[in-house]
Design a protein around this motif. Structure first.
Motif, short mmCIF file in Angstrom:
data_model
loop_
_atom_site.label_atom_id
_atom_site.label_comp_id
_atom_site.label_asym_id
_atom_site.label_seq_id
_atom_site.Cartn_x
_atom_site.Cartn_y
_atom_site.Cartn_z
N GLU A 305 -53.10 58.96 28.71
CA GLU A 305 -53.82 59.47 29.89
C GLU A 305 -54.43 58.36 30.73
N VAL A 306 -54.44 57.16 30.22
CA VAL A 306 -55.03 56.03 30.96
C VAL A 306 -54.22 55.79 32.24
N GLY A 307 -54.93 55.67 33.36
CA GLY A 307 -54.29 55.45 34.65
C GLY A 307 -53.98 56.73 35.40
N ARG A 308 -54.14 57.86 34.76
CA ARG A 308 -53.91 59.14 35.42
C ARG A 308 -55.21 59.65 36.04
N GLY A 309 -55.07 60.68 36.86
CA GLY A 309 -56.23 61.37 37.40
C GLY A 309 -56.66 62.49 36.47
N PRO A 310 -57.90 62.98 36.59
CA PRO A 310 -58.37 64.05 35.71
C PRO A 310 -57.49 65.29 35.73
N ARG A 311 -56.89 65.61 36.87
CA ARG A 311 -56.06 66.80 36.98
C ARG A 311 -54.64 66.57 36.47
N GLU A 312 -54.31 65.37 36.07
CA GLU A 312 -52.97 65.07 35.58
C GLU A 312 -52.88 65.14 34.06
N THR A 313 -53.98 65.50 33.41
CA THR A 313 -53.96 65.64 31.95
C THR A 313 -53.56 67.05 31.58
N SER A 319 -65.37 67.29 33.89
CA SER A 319 -66.20 66.10 34.15
C SER A 319 -65.69 64.94 33.32
N VAL A 320 -66.06 63.74 33.76
CA VAL A 320 -65.70 62.52 33.03
C VAL A 320 -66.98 61.73 32.76
N VAL A 321 -67.15 61.34 31.50
CA VAL A 321 -68.31 60.54 31.11
C VAL A 321 -67.88 59.08 31.12
N ARG A 322 -68.47 58.31 32.02
CA ARG A 322 -68.15 56.88 32.15
C ARG A 322 -69.44 56.09 32.03
N GLY A 323 -69.58 55.41 30.90
CA GLY A 323 -70.83 54.71 30.65
C GLY A 323 -71.96 55.71 30.46
N HIS A 324 -73.00 55.59 31.29
CA HIS A 324 -74.12 56.52 31.24
C HIS A 324 -74.05 57.55 32.37
N ASP A 341 -63.39 56.00 28.81
CA ASP A 341 -63.95 57.25 29.32
C ASP A 341 -63.91 58.33 28.26
N ARG A 342 -64.74 59.35 28.46
CA ARG A 342 -64.70 60.57 27.65
C ARG A 342 -64.56 61.75 28.61
N LEU A 343 -63.78 62.72 28.20
CA LEU A 343 -63.49 63.87 29.04
C LEU A 343 -64.23 65.10 28.54
N ILE A 344 -64.81 65.83 29.48
CA ILE A 344 -65.39 67.13 29.17
C ILE A 344 -64.41 68.17 29.66
N THR A 345 -63.84 68.91 28.73
CA THR A 345 -62.78 69.85 29.05
C THR A 345 -63.12 71.25 28.59
N ILE A 346 -62.42 72.22 29.12
CA ILE A 346 -62.51 73.62 28.68
C ILE A 346 -61.25 73.92 27.88
N VAL A 347 -61.43 74.36 26.64
CA VAL A 347 -60.31 74.64 25.75
C VAL A 347 -60.41 76.06 25.22
#
Length: 365
Positions: A305-313, A319-324, A341-347
């Protein structure tokens, strides 16, 4: 918000306080009545066996009153011998009777006495065992979770956290009510009865070595004092607290809470949304309920997923957690996903499904 005095809160908690002892989950044991019944039956069996042994060798005994030993005399001799009374009116005179007393009746006497004092011995053994369990528990407890308040909020928070694979042995519940702590220990958690605004109570929960602290008390002022005390004892732990009124949230953050959940605002938000759109309210309630329907999950970015956009996963990223920072999926400054990064997703979640520690559900209430 005006806080009542610390002493006033302590006195209020003491009204419900029974003991400050740490309570570990109890192991299943037999009922006391059944244990006593077994001991009585065993003691009676030993007595009957002794009577039969003496009566079978009655010619080797002498009664000072009439010289002979009948069945009643055998029962009498067995009773006074096993109880170590020993009046001396009936004595073994033959070599066989004396050898029997040495190698058979004496061990039976010891066994009989052990049975009689079995309750006392068991109490002492149980105390020693519990003390050993408590010392072992204290020595091995590290990076655990302390939950202050085991009401509806505390239970729900624990269910969510345990869905990540957190073991119940790594949870300590603190509550001023002994009945509540008993309920927690029945569920498999360790518990401490006491007022969590006092540092000595939190120390019993080993809060200095805790990784995270959940404050789910019934009152906002209590939550503030608990947070202050916990932060003084542990500077590095993550503290998440719940308050009823939104106006008290800033005070909790100033007290050391890393995150504050406003229960009244959350409930009001859900009520208002359900009025405007019942379907949207159902979806939001589904997200709040852990383990069924939809769940909010935080997980790391994988290499593909590195280099992709959030909607391409493959997942629905919100939301995306980047640092703080927590960035929305459509934030212009987000750019491409990074490996840190860490991803906040709905599953989609199903009952009984356990979420891995790398993909942990997020509390939404």
């Amino acid at each position: 918000m005006k806080l009542p005095g610390h002493d006033a809160i302590a006195r209020q908690a003491d009204e419900h306080l029974v003991t400050h002892r740490v309570r570990l989950p109890k192991r299943v044991v037999e009922r006391p009545v059944r244990q006593v019944g077994k001991r009585l039956a065993l003691a009676l069996l030993v007595l009957v066996a002794t009577v039969l042994i003496v009566y079978a060798d009655r010619e080797g005994y002498r009664d000072s009153s009439d010289g002979s030993v009948d069945f009643l005399d055998a029962a009498y001799y067995a009773t006074v011998t096993l109880s170590t009374t020993g009046y001396g009116d009936i004595t073994p005179v033959s070599d066989a009777a004396r050898l029997t007393n040495i190698f058979v009746i004496t061990p039976l006497r010891v066994l009989f006495l052990i049975i009689l004092v079995g309750t006392t011995l068991e109490v002492l053994t149980e105390r020693t065992r519990e003390e050993w369990r408590l010392n072992r528990w204290r020595s091995t407890l590290r990076d655990h979770t302390v939950v202050v308040g085991f009401g509806t909020k505390g239970r729900s928070a624990l269910q969510t956290v345990c869905a990540t694979g957190l073991k119940k042995q790594q949870v300590v519940v603190v509550d001023p009510s002994a009945k509540v702590v008993d309920a927690a220990t029945a569920d498999g958690y360790a518990g401490v009865v006491g007022d969590a605004t006092r540092s000595e109570i939190l120390k019993r929960a080993e809060v200095e070595r805790a990784r995270q602290i959940i404050v789910a008390t019934q009152r906002d002022d209590t939550a503030v004092l608990v947070t202050l005390t916990a932060r003084q004892l542990n500077r590095g732990a993550k503290i998440v607290a719940a308050v009823r009124e939104e106006e008290n949230a800033p005070l909790l953050r100033q007290s050391g809470a890393d995150a504050v959940i406003t229960s009244a605002s959350a409930a009001g938000r859900l009520l208002g949304l359900s009025v405007l759109s019942p379907a949207a309210g159902m979806v939001l309630e589904d997200l709040i309920q852990q383990g069924s329907g939809l769940d909010l999950v935080e997980r790391p970015v994988i290499k593909t997923e590195v280099g992709r956009g959030p909607r391409e996963t493959d997942d629905l990223v919100v939301s995306v957690v980047r640092g703080h920072r927590v960035l929305g999926y459509d934030d212009p400054s987000l750019g491409a996903l990074q490996l840190t990064d860490r991803l906040i997703t709905i599953v989609r979640a199903t009952p009984g499904t356990q979420v891995t520690p790398h993909a942990r559900p997020l509390p939404t209430d």
